[in-house]
Write an enzyme that holds these catalytic residues in place. Structure first.
Site, short mmCIF file in Angstrom:
data_model
loop_
_atom_site.label_atom_id
_atom_site.label_comp_id
_atom_site.label_asym_id
_atom_site.label_seq_id
_atom_site.Cartn_x
_atom_site.Cartn_y
_atom_site.Cartn_z
N HIS A 143 -4.35 -5.84 -8.99
CA HIS A 143 -5.33 -4.81 -8.64
C HIS A 143 -6.72 -5.44 -8.66
O HIS A 143 -7.06 -6.14 -9.62
CB HIS A 143 -5.25 -3.66 -9.65
CG HIS A 143 -6.22 -2.56 -9.33
ND1 HIS A 143 -6.06 -1.74 -8.24
CD2 HIS A 143 -7.39 -2.19 -9.93
CE1 HIS A 143 -7.08 -0.89 -8.19
NE2 HIS A 143 -7.89 -1.14 -9.20
N MET A 172 0.80 -1.23 0.00
CA MET A 172 0.00 0.00 0.00
C MET A 172 0.84 1.28 0.00
O MET A 172 0.56 2.22 0.74
CB MET A 172 -0.95 -0.01 1.21
CG MET A 172 -1.86 -1.22 1.28
SD MET A 172 -2.84 -1.43 -0.22
CE MET A 172 -4.07 -0.17 0.05
C1 GRF Z 1 -5.86 -7.57 -2.83
O1 GRF Z 1 -7.22 -7.37 -3.06
C2 GRF Z 1 -5.06 -6.99 -3.95
O2 GRF Z 1 -5.69 -7.05 -5.19
C3 GRF Z 1 -4.90 -5.56 -3.52
O3 GRF Z 1 -4.75 -5.61 -2.14
C4 GRF Z 1 -5.37 -6.78 -1.62
C5 GRF Z 1 -4.33 -7.52 -0.86
O4 GRF Z 1 -4.86 -8.65 -0.23
N1 GRF Z 1 -3.81 -4.93 -4.23
P1 GRF Z 1 -3.90 -9.76 0.33
O5 GRF Z 1 -2.95 -9.06 1.32
O6 GRF Z 1 -3.16 -10.36 -0.80
O7 GRF Z 1 -4.78 -10.73 1.04
#
Ligand code: GRF
Length: 221
Positions: A113, A94
């Site tokens: 994404h 993030m």
């Molecule tokens: C996922 O929905 C991904 O597409 C987005 O962030 C979320 C991460 O989830 N970029 P995780 O940590 O892989 O469970």
């Protein structure tokens, strides 16, 4: 088999996509090896999960670089290089990246994404998909470019949006497809069996595209 590509996964949270990539890479013929998991959040739950698999982990905390995005990215870059990393997969990482890191890893960094790009870039994709009333939603794995949620798309997975969906139920359906497409995308990139035709990622080996060409129609009847 030729050398497996040493891959780092960058996370900020629970790491379920990370888990899907690790599981895929347990197979000896998978073209990537997950050599490192890095988080910018020291207590990201995904770090403990990665360690359980015996994978090296590292923390590069962005909070240690207030107002200095490039300083943060330089530290990240050094960590990646220090582990001999060849490919980077962002999985719920993030932080917005600057051209410094994006250019350093051009064509070697991919992201997932939770939307069918170029629709719904940014956050709260499931809420916005429901607000807009789209009938198909999904997820995209793409090469990372300097623009957020942009760059050549490698694979997309679509799911129907149901009338009684909430962001949670829709998000769960999308997450399942994420876990299917991310390992496929990383395998494609790691094996190098693609070429770029403008913005289009074209596979140079593999079959089945025509067989999978059935339309996904929602509502179906
Ligand atoms: C996922 O929905 C991904 O597409 C987005 O962030 C979320 C991460 O989830 N970029 P995780 O940590 O892989 O469970």
């Amino acid at each position: 088999m030729s050398q497996r590509k040493k891959t780092a996964i960058l996370i900020s949270g629970r790491g379920s996509n990370m888990g899907a990539l690790i599981a895929a890479a347990l197979k000896p013929d998978y073209p990537a090896e997950i050599a490192l998991v890095v988080s910018n959040v020291p207590d990201a739950p995904g770090l403990a999960r990665a360690a359980e698999f015996g994978i090296a982990t590292a923390v590069v905390d962005h909070k240690a670089y207030p107002g200095d995005r490039e300083g943060f990215e330089r530290a990240l870059d050094e960590t990646l290089k220090g582990h001999g990393i060849e490919l980077v997969a962002l999985a719920g990482f993030m932080r917005l990246l600057t051209p410094f890191l994006v250019n350093a890893w051009s064509n070697r960094m991919i992201n997932i994404h939770p939307a069918l790009l170029p629709s719904f870039k940014g956050l709260a994709t499931h809420e916005r998909a429901l607000e807009e009333g789209v009938k198909l939603h999904g997820a995209t794995v793409h090469f990372v470019s300097a623009e957020m949620d942009d760059g050549p798309m490698i694979i997309q997975g679509a799911v129907p949006v149901l009338d009684d969906d909430t962001p949670q139920t829709l998000g769960k359906r999308v997450l399942e497809v994420e876990h299917q497409i991310y390992p496929k995308a990383l395998a494609l990139v790691a094996s190098g069996s693609y070429r770029l035709k403008g913005q289009q990622v074209v596979r140079t080996s593999g079959t089945g595209e025509r067989e999978a060409a059935a339309p996904l129609i929602n509502p179906a009847d």
